[in-house]
Structure formats: structure tokens, C-alpha cells
Write a protein that holds these residues in place. Structure first.
Motif, short mmCIF file in Angstrom:
data_model
loop_
_atom_site.label_atom_id
_atom_site.label_comp_id
_atom_site.label_asym_id
_atom_site.label_seq_id
_atom_site.Cartn_x
_atom_site.Cartn_y
_atom_site.Cartn_z
N PHE A 1 12.13 -5.37 10.30
CA PHE A 1 11.87 -5.58 8.86
C PHE A 1 11.79 -7.08 8.55
N ALA A 2 12.75 -7.84 9.12
CA ALA A 2 12.80 -9.28 8.84
C ALA A 2 11.54 -9.97 9.38
N GLN A 3 11.12 -9.55 10.60
CA GLN A 3 9.92 -10.17 11.18
C GLN A 3 8.67 -9.85 10.37
N GLU A 4 8.58 -8.61 9.92
CA GLU A 4 7.40 -8.22 9.13
C GLU A 4 7.37 -8.98 7.79
N ALA A 5 8.55 -9.09 7.15
CA ALA A 5 8.59 -9.82 5.88
C ALA A 5 8.20 -11.28 6.09
N ARG A 6 8.73 -11.89 7.16
CA ARG A 6 8.40 -13.30 7.44
C ARG A 6 6.92 -13.45 7.80
N ARG A 7 6.38 -12.47 8.52
CA ARG A 7 4.96 -12.51 8.89
C ARG A 7 4.09 -12.52 7.62
N LEU B 1 14.06 -12.13 0.40
CA LEU B 1 14.26 -12.03 1.85
C LEU B 1 15.74 -11.88 2.19
N THR B 2 16.60 -12.61 1.48
CA THR B 2 18.04 -12.45 1.76
C THR B 2 18.52 -11.08 1.31
N LEU B 3 17.95 -10.59 0.19
CA LEU B 3 18.33 -9.24 -0.30
C LEU B 3 17.96 -8.18 0.73
N LEU B 4 16.73 -8.26 1.25
CA LEU B 4 16.28 -7.27 2.25
C LEU B 4 17.13 -7.38 3.52
N SER B 5 17.41 -8.61 3.91
CA SER B 5 18.18 -8.82 5.13
C SER B 5 19.60 -8.27 4.98
N ARG B 6 20.23 -8.54 3.81
CA ARG B 6 21.59 -8.06 3.61
C ARG B 6 21.62 -6.54 3.49
N GLY B 7 20.61 -5.97 2.83
CA GLY B 7 20.56 -4.50 2.67
C GLY B 7 20.34 -3.79 3.99
N PHE C 1 0.86 -1.18 0.00
CA PHE C 1 0.00 0.00 0.00
C PHE C 1 0.90 1.23 0.00
N ASP C 2 0.30 2.36 -0.32
CA ASP C 2 1.06 3.61 -0.38
C ASP C 2 1.68 3.90 1.00
N GLY C 3 2.98 4.14 1.03
CA GLY C 3 3.63 4.46 2.30
C GLY C 3 3.95 3.24 3.16
N ASP C 4 3.86 2.04 2.58
CA ASP C 4 4.18 0.80 3.32
C ASP C 4 5.58 0.92 3.91
N PRO C 5 5.73 0.82 5.25
CA PRO C 5 7.06 0.98 5.85
C PRO C 5 8.07 -0.07 5.40
N LEU C 6 7.58 -1.27 5.00
CA LEU C 6 8.53 -2.30 4.56
C LEU C 6 9.31 -1.85 3.32
N VAL D 1 5.01 -13.52 4.63
CA VAL D 1 5.15 -14.81 3.93
C VAL D 1 4.25 -15.85 4.62
N ALA D 2 4.29 -15.86 5.97
CA ALA D 2 3.53 -16.88 6.71
C ALA D 2 2.04 -16.73 6.51
N ASN D 3 1.56 -15.49 6.42
CA ASN D 3 0.09 -15.34 6.26
C ASN D 3 -0.34 -15.15 4.81
N GLY D 4 0.63 -15.33 3.89
CA GLY D 4 0.28 -15.33 2.46
C GLY D 4 0.07 -13.96 1.85
N THR D 5 0.58 -12.90 2.50
CA THR D 5 0.36 -11.56 1.93
C THR D 5 1.63 -10.94 1.35
N PHE D 6 2.77 -11.67 1.41
CA PHE D 6 4.02 -11.07 0.90
C PHE D 6 3.92 -10.87 -0.60
N TYR D 7 4.42 -9.72 -1.08
CA TYR D 7 4.54 -9.47 -2.52
C TYR D 7 5.87 -8.77 -2.76
N GLY D 8 6.66 -9.31 -3.68
CA GLY D 8 7.91 -8.65 -4.05
C GLY D 8 8.11 -8.77 -5.55
#
Ligand SMILES: C[S@@+](CC[C@H](N)C(=O)[O-])C[C@H]1O[C@@H](n2cnc3c(N)ncnc32)[C@H](O)[C@@H]1O
Length: 269
Positions: A240-246, A216-222, A161-166, A248-255
């Protein structure tokens, strides 16, 4: 300059091991395998062809080049002696494949020797792309092909969404992991100025939702690099890592990333 690939020779062994693992993850993902199969299938080489792979790293993409382009001989060069050793071990049983330490702008290879020069996700890390293109032209035979594949990294998005902190984690990736995130937009003009005829520029969409291991590795390394540089604290890296994993776990990750492949021929057949 914070892109660690521009200082790859100074990186400690554990950092190189982490990068090698990440390159293996990316090369083995179905999405990247499909993209490689598509762009590499368009490369037609004469029998007995010789290929120079620039920035071969630990040889993760070399496997795909051998599979889809099928040259008689491939030489991979990279500034990192650690990566060169890793690649050499992987291909120890393949006599047509060899590796040497070298720079894109100073490969140490003979004039007009190769039928194809290929670089997979290397130009976004180069400080001297003009020097690399001049060197590619020198080592290619007249009419030889140049194929450059890289991300148009300014397009990376993980926002829902617009302004997504991730999405601000992507800013850390851009600042710390890519010296030239816009290089693919500039490349057609640079390649033409270097004495090549551009034959095609093809887009390749890369979208990951359920198994975004490479992203996920790219975000983690960055974000870890941003913490290392003192921009943010470890708490935010972990957040950031927890939010990205969350997601993925609930099926809402998009990259998503737009990758581009450019194919050109050396002028002066
Ligand atoms: C993102 S990695 C890609 C590795 C490999 N092409 C792959 O797809 O798995 C970028 C590579 O470029 C190499 N590199 C960095 N600076 C370079 C330079 N000046 N000339 C050639 N390679 C370079 C790095 O050592 C690293 O192996």
C-alpha cells in the motif's frame, strides 16, 4: 475497540512520538491551515475570553486557535500526560496558555468558566460523546460557544477508479483509527439534545494531490495497525505504501476528506 486514541494513556512513547509528528504535519499543511483559518475566523469572542480546548494533543492545533481566535486565556486538556508535557513545552513562553490532564467527559474545570469550548478532530475518537457534551455545557457560561471540528471520515477516498485496491487501505484506517467515523453526521441532534442551539454546520473540503503527507501517514498508521491486529501481513502494508508513493511520484495521487465544523451556543442566556 481498536482506535488507539481511545486508549491513548496505554500507548508507548514511540507511538505517541509518531502521532505527535503526524499532528504537526497536518496542522502545518496549507490545506488544513486554510480550513482552520476559515472556520476559526467565524468565532467571535468577548474581550478577555477564556477558551477550553478539548483533546489538545501536543498543541499542534492550539497554535492555530491562538492565531485565529486570540483568546486572553486558553486551557488545553488531554488524557495523555506525554502530550500535555509536549504542549506545555511548546507554549512555555505564553503565560495565557496552560495545559492539564483531563477527559472530554471530566475536564476538571470549574462550572460556567469558559466562553468557548473547542474540539479539533477529537469527537471521532470519543467513546462517550454525550458525556463530553454534558461536560462542555457545564463548563461554559450561559450563551457560551461550542465549536466542534472533525472529519466526516466515512467520506475518505484515495480511489482513482471503481474497485481501486488502494481504497481498502482506507478501510484499515476507519477500523483502527476512528472509533466514531460517522459522529459528525449525528452531532447536530446530539448537541441539541445536550442543551445547545446549533448555529451552523459548515463543510470544508480537504483534497491532497502533490504533497499528501498527512494522508500518507494516516494510511501508513492505519495499515500498520491492521497488520498489528493480524488482519493483513507486513507485505501488504508495504505494498500500500509503495503504491501510494508511486502515485505521488508520477502525479496521479488523489486523496480527499470532507471535514465539518459545527458551532452551537449553550441555551439559557
Ligand atoms: C486526532 S488527535 C487531535 C489532537 C489535536 N486536537 C490536534 O488537532 O492536533 C485526538 C486527540 O484526542 C485525545 N483524546 C482521546 N480520547 C480523549 C478523551 N476521552 N477526552 C479528551 N481527549 C481525548 C487524544 O489524546 C488526542 O490528543
Amino acid at each position: 475497540m481498536t482506535d488507539l486514541y481511545t486508549r491513548i494513556r496505554d500507548q508507548p512513547r514511540d507511538a505517541l512520538d509518531t502521532i505527535a509528528k503526524s499532528l504537526n504535519v497536518r496542522a502545518s499543511e496549507p490545506a488544513m491551515q486554510t480550513i482552520c483559518a476559515r472556520y476559526m475566523a467565524q468565532i467571535a469572542l468577548p474581550a478577555g475570553a477564556r477558551v477550553l480546548e478539548i483533546g489538545c494533543g501536543n498543541g499542534a492545533t492550539t497554535k492555530l486557535i491562538m492565531q485565529h481566535v486570540r483568546p486572553a486565556q486558553l486551557v488545553g486538556i488531554d488524557p495523555s500526560c506525554v502530550f500535555i508535557d509536549m504542549a506545555g513545552e511548546t507554549f512555555a513562553d505564553e503565560p495565557g496558555v496552560s495545559f492539564a490532564i483531563g477527559d472530554a467527559a471530566a475536564t476538571g474545570q470549574a462550572d460556567a468558566f469558559f466562553d468557548l469550548v473547542i474540539a479539533h478532530t477529537v469527537y471521532s475518537h470519543l467513546v462517550d460523546p454525550e458525556g463530553a457534551l454534558a461536560e462542555a455545557r457545564r463548563v461554559l457560561r450561559p450563551g457560551g460557544q461550542l465549536v466542534i471540528f472533525d472529519g466526516d471520515f466515512a467520506t475518505i477516498t484515495v480511489a482513482l477508479f471503481d474497485g481501486d485496491p488502494l481504497q481498502s487501505a482506507v478501510g484499515a484506517v476507519m477500523r483502527h483509527m476512528m472509533h466514531a467515523p460517522y459522529i459528525m453526521r449525528r452531532l447536530p441532534a446530539l448537541v441539541t439534545a445536550a442543551g445547545f442551539s446549533v448555529q451552523s454546520v459548515e463543510p470544508h473540503g480537504y483534497v491532497q494531490t502533490t504533497s499528501p503527507d498527512f494522508l500518507l501517514t494516516l494510511l501508513s498508521r492505519g495499515t500498520s495497525a491492521a497488520a498489528h491486529a493480524g488482519e493483513i501481513g507486513q507485505e501488504l502494508v508495504d505494498g500500500f505504501a509503495q503504491e501510494a508513493r508511486r502515485r505521488v511520484a508520477n502525479g496521479t495521487f488523489y486523496g480527499a476528506i470532507l471535514f465539518l465544523s459545527l458551532a452551537a451556543r449553550k441555551d439559557g442566556r
